[in-house]
Design a protein around this motif. Structure first.
Motif, PDB file in Angstrom:
ATOM      1  N   GLU A  79      56.124 -15.761 -26.117  1.00 33.39           N
ATOM      2  CA  GLU A  79      56.978 -15.775 -24.928  1.00 33.39           C
ATOM      3  C   GLU A  79      57.869 -17.008 -24.913  1.00 33.39           C
ATOM      4  N   ARG A  80      57.344 -18.126 -25.427  1.00 34.73           N
ATOM      5  CA  ARG A  80      58.132 -19.367 -25.454  1.00 34.73           C
ATOM      6  C   ARG A  80      59.045 -19.465 -26.667  1.00 34.73           C
ATOM      7  N   GLY A  81      58.906 -18.533 -27.593  1.00 36.98           N
ATOM      8  CA  GLY A  81      59.719 -18.576 -28.793  1.00 36.98           C
ATOM      9  C   GLY A  81      59.232 -19.557 -29.834  1.00 36.98           C
ATOM     10  N   THR A  82      57.971 -19.968 -29.777  1.00 36.80           N
ATOM     11  CA  THR A  82      57.442 -20.962 -30.710  1.00 36.80           C
ATOM     12  C   THR A  82      56.407 -20.386 -31.673  1.00 36.80           C
ATOM     13  N   LEU A  83      56.224 -19.063 -31.683  1.00 44.66           N
ATOM     14  CA  LEU A  83      55.228 -18.463 -32.553  1.00 44.66           C
ATOM     15  C   LEU A  83      55.799 -18.288 -33.961  1.00 44.66           C
ATOM     16  N   THR A  84      55.144 -18.890 -34.933  1.00 49.95           N
ATOM     17  CA  THR A  84      55.569 -18.814 -36.320  1.00 49.95           C
ATOM     18  C   THR A  84      54.449 -18.205 -37.161  1.00 49.95           C
ATOM     19  N   THR A  85      54.781 -17.856 -38.392  1.00 47.32           N
ATOM     20  CA  THR A  85      53.761 -17.327 -39.290  1.00 47.32           C
ATOM     21  C   THR A  85      52.695 -18.369 -39.594  1.00 47.32           C
ATOM     22  N   ALA A  86      53.104 -19.624 -39.700  1.00 48.56           N
ATOM     23  CA  ALA A  86      52.113 -20.685 -39.930  1.00 48.56           C
ATOM     24  C   ALA A  86      51.171 -20.819 -38.748  1.00 48.56           C
ATOM     25  N   LEU A 139      50.368 -18.403 -36.646  1.00 49.19           N
ATOM     26  CA  LEU A 139      49.495 -17.234 -36.654  1.00 49.19           C
ATOM     27  C   LEU A 139      48.336 -17.426 -37.629  1.00 49.19           C
ATOM     28  N   THR A 140      48.634 -17.983 -38.789  1.00 47.60           N
ATOM     29  CA  THR A 140      47.576 -18.245 -39.766  1.00 47.60           C
ATOM     30  C   THR A 140      46.576 -19.255 -39.227  1.00 47.60           C
ATOM     31  N   ARG A 141      47.060 -20.225 -38.485  1.00 49.82           N
ATOM     32  CA  ARG A 141      46.175 -21.274 -37.976  1.00 49.82           C
ATOM     33  C   ARG A 141      45.236 -20.761 -36.892  1.00 49.82           C
ATOM     34  N   ILE A 142      45.742 -19.918 -35.986  1.00 54.26           N
ATOM     35  CA  ILE A 142      44.906 -19.480 -34.866  1.00 54.26           C
ATOM     36  C   ILE A 142      44.063 -18.261 -35.221  1.00 54.26           C
ATOM     37  N   ALA A 143      44.337 -17.618 -36.349  1.00 53.78           N
ATOM     38  CA  ALA A 143      43.546 -16.461 -36.760  1.00 53.78           C
ATOM     39  C   ALA A 143      42.229 -16.930 -37.381  1.00 53.78           C
ATOM     40  N   VAL A 144      41.254 -16.054 -37.377  1.00 54.46           N
ATOM     41  CA  VAL A 144      39.984 -16.297 -38.055  1.00 54.46           C
ATOM     42  C   VAL A 144      39.831 -15.254 -39.155  1.00 54.46           C
ATOM     43  N   ARG A 145      39.092 -15.598 -40.177  1.00 56.24           N
ATOM     44  CA  ARG A 145      38.985 -14.743 -41.340  1.00 56.24           C
ATOM     45  C   ARG A 145      37.764 -13.846 -41.266  1.00 56.24           C
ATOM     46  N   LEU A 146      37.960 -12.587 -41.609  1.00 55.29           N
ATOM     47  CA  LEU A 146      36.888 -11.613 -41.771  1.00 55.29           C
ATOM     48  C   LEU A 146      37.038 -11.051 -43.172  1.00 55.29           C
ATOM     49  N   GLY A 147      36.463 -11.755 -44.147  1.00 60.33           N
ATOM     50  CA  GLY A 147      36.717 -11.402 -45.531  1.00 60.33           C
ATOM     51  C   GLY A 147      38.181 -11.602 -45.846  1.00 60.33           C
ATOM     52  N   PRO A 148      38.871 -10.593 -46.363  1.00 63.80           N
ATOM     53  CA  PRO A 148      40.299 -10.738 -46.659  1.00 63.80           C
ATOM     54  C   PRO A 148      41.210 -10.466 -45.464  1.00 63.80           C
ATOM     55  N   VAL A 149      40.644 -10.177 -44.308  1.00 60.54           N
ATOM     56  CA  VAL A 149      41.430  -9.782 -43.132  1.00 60.54           C
ATOM     57  C   VAL A 149      41.580 -10.966 -42.180  1.00 60.54           C
ATOM     58  N   ASP A 150      42.800 -11.170 -41.671  1.00 57.60           N
ATOM     59  CA  ASP A 150      43.058 -12.171 -40.630  1.00 57.60           C
ATOM     60  C   ASP A 150      42.889 -11.504 -39.271  1.00 57.60           C
ATOM     61  N   VAL A 151      42.077 -12.113 -38.404  1.00 60.78           N
ATOM     62  CA  VAL A 151      41.737 -11.505 -37.119  1.00 60.78           C
ATOM     63  C   VAL A 151      42.257 -12.369 -35.973  1.00 60.78           C
ATOM     64  N   LEU A 152      42.957 -11.736 -35.062  1.00 62.89           N
ATOM     65  CA  LEU A 152      43.327 -12.356 -33.792  1.00 62.89           C
ATOM     66  C   LEU A 152      42.413 -11.754 -32.732  1.00 62.89           C
ATOM     67  N   THR A 153      41.409 -12.523 -32.332  1.00 63.85           N
ATOM     68  CA  THR A 153      40.418 -12.006 -31.399  1.00 63.85           C
ATOM     69  C   THR A 153      41.027 -11.808 -30.012  1.00 63.85           C
ATOM     70  N   ASP A 191      56.276 -10.341 -39.698  1.00 59.32           N
ATOM     71  CA  ASP A 191      56.658 -11.297 -40.730  1.00 59.32           C
ATOM     72  C   ASP A 191      55.454 -12.000 -41.340  1.00 59.32           C
ATOM     73  N   TRP A 192      54.290 -11.730 -40.800  1.00 61.10           N
ATOM     74  CA  TRP A 192      53.069 -12.436 -41.203  1.00 61.10           C
ATOM     75  C   TRP A 192      52.175 -11.589 -42.094  1.00 61.10           C
ATOM     76  N   ALA A 193      52.100 -10.303 -41.850  1.00 60.38           N
ATOM     77  CA  ALA A 193      51.179  -9.440 -42.577  1.00 60.38           C
ATOM     78  C   ALA A 193      51.873  -8.143 -42.972  1.00 60.38           C
TER      79      ALA A 193
END
Length: 427
Positions: A206-213, A215-229, A254-256
């Motif tokens: 909403e603020r226009g500050t979401l980047t792919t980097a 997204l990678t930082r706030i996601a958690v890994r489930l094996g090879p899958v990136d999860v946004l809880t 742009d991320w996955a």
């Protein structure tokens, strides 16, 4: 400075004369500097156990952190703590760390925050927030929404298994919990739901500050899958607004390569009937995800109640998604609820009342499902050879056409490398 909004709130957590000088520079650049505090003050303020009498102004600082845009602090370990980064993630605050050594830069990079030199100018500190525009990838990702009628047809289980199966061939896959009614993806997979997750991605989008980097930082890994809880309490549903969800999913492209989204069942817009105000909508996240989807996987419970509910909800689904392709997965198929010709009965019913011609079936596999629940892991991880895992594998191969791979060259290189290793081992 062009593009900087005067409404942007900044707290400077830098002690001494440098903090005062930096506040003056930021105000000159157009930022709204709310407070100037010591470097370790924000880290102390987010610790609930700290007595407020020991930190004068801690209540004011905590209040500013909840509605802040940027926190400028130092890269010291005492100033940049996991608790502070987690709190800023929850509130959608971007942290900029002033680093005077390589060790401090490593700390900032470990937390995924912006690292700048200690004597950086105000424009340099603000630039990563307003001008963070990474180059577009060669191909954009595909959004796959997993929806099912009311009840428990197996939406979350299907979403998890689809994501794991899509990631098998090397595609980068993201799994998103956008259920605003009963989010359960984190619990089903044994992941912590106290992290920033999808709600933080929505706030930053909403603020226009979401980047792919980010997204990678706030996601958690489930094996090879990136999860946004998802949200850890249903009462937080207003955080998943329609515009926020649509914007966040658009950024995820742009991320996955594939973004699998688990959504809730309700499709009603009752709030618009009882109120003419433009307020938050409880079903906004589901409607936004379905409207953004390139493909919808509709899960049907293979019992009389589940089939009836799907048939009644199908027109509402079509009204939301329009001409978006739908792939129907009839889940928990068994003869005990529908008789000997269970598949034939479901097929004829859906063809007659929902106009569905193609559908796929997943069996009632209580053993594999219970093993996955006990281990808090996907079925693909704990029972990869089970009938349920095989059915999902077949469904993905037949019903979900693989998109043009965004990273085919990398995958081909990896395949050739693995083949070379196998030949070397057998030589």
């Amino acid at each position: 400075m062009t593009g900087v909004s005067a409404r942007t709130r900044v707290v400077v957590a830098v002690g001494g004369a440098r903090g005062d000088d930096l506040a003056v520079e930021l105000r000159a650049a157009g930022a709204d500097v709310r407070l100037v505090v010591d470097a370790d003050a924000p880290a102390s303020a987010v610790i609930d156990a700290v007595p407020e009498v020991d930190l004068p102004g801690v209540i004011e600082l905590r209040g500013e952190l909840t509605r802040l845009d940027v926190l400028v602090t130092t890269g010291d370990r005492d100033a940049l703590t996991p608790q502070l980064v987690s709190a800023c993630d929850r509130f959608g605050v971007r942290i900029v760390a002033l680093c005077e050594s390589a060790a401090q830069r490593r700390v900032a990079e470990a937390f995924g925050v912006v690292a700048c030199d200690l004597d950086a100018a105000a424009e340099e500190l603000l630039a990563p927030v307003w001008n963070d525009a990474p180059a577009a990838p060669a191909a954009r990702g595909r959004v796959i929404a997993v929806w099912g009628a009311a009840g428990a047809p197996g939406r979350t289980t299907t979403a998890i298994e689809l994501a794991c199966e899509l990631a098998r061939d090397g595609r980068r896959v993201a799994l998103v919990d956008a259920d605003a009614h009963a989010p359960s993806l984190a619990m089903a997979t044994g992941l912590a739901d106290e992290g920033p997750g999808f709600a933080a991605a929505c706030r930053q989008a909403e603020r226009g500050t979401l980047t792919t980097a980010e997204l990678t930082r706030i996601a958690v890994r489930l094996g090879p899958v990136d999860v946004l809880t998802g949200i850890n309490r249903p009462s937080r549903w207003p955080e998943l607004g329609q515009a926020r969800v649509a914007s966040a999913l658009e950024r995820c492209r742009d991320w996955a390569d594939d973004i699998v989204v688990d959504v809730a069942a309700p499709l009603e817009r009752d709030e618009e009937i009882v109120s003419d105000l433009d307020g938050p909508r409880r079903n906004a996240a589901t409607l936004a995800a379905l409207a953004s989807a390139d493909l919808v996987v509709a899960v049907v419970a293979a019992d009389p109640v589940g089939v009836s509910r799907f048939v009644r909800a199908h027109p509402d689904l079509r009204a939301v998604i329009g001409a978006t392709p739908v792939r129907i997965l009839v889940n928990k198929t068994r003869t005990s609820t529908l008789g000997l010709d269970a598949r034939g009965q479901v097929r004829r019913t859906l063809e007659r009342y929902a106009g569905a011609r193609d559908m796929w079936f997943a069996p009632w596999d209580a053993k594999a499902a219970d093993a996955a629940t006990l281990a808090a892991q996907p079925v693909a991880h704990v029972a990869g050879r089970s009938p349920l895992a095989a059915a999902i594998r077949r469904f993905v191969g037949e019903a979900i056409e693989p998109p043009a791979p965004a990273r085919s060259a990398q995958r081909e290189t990896a395949r050739v490398r693995r083949a070379g290793v196998r030949r070397a081992r057998t030589a």
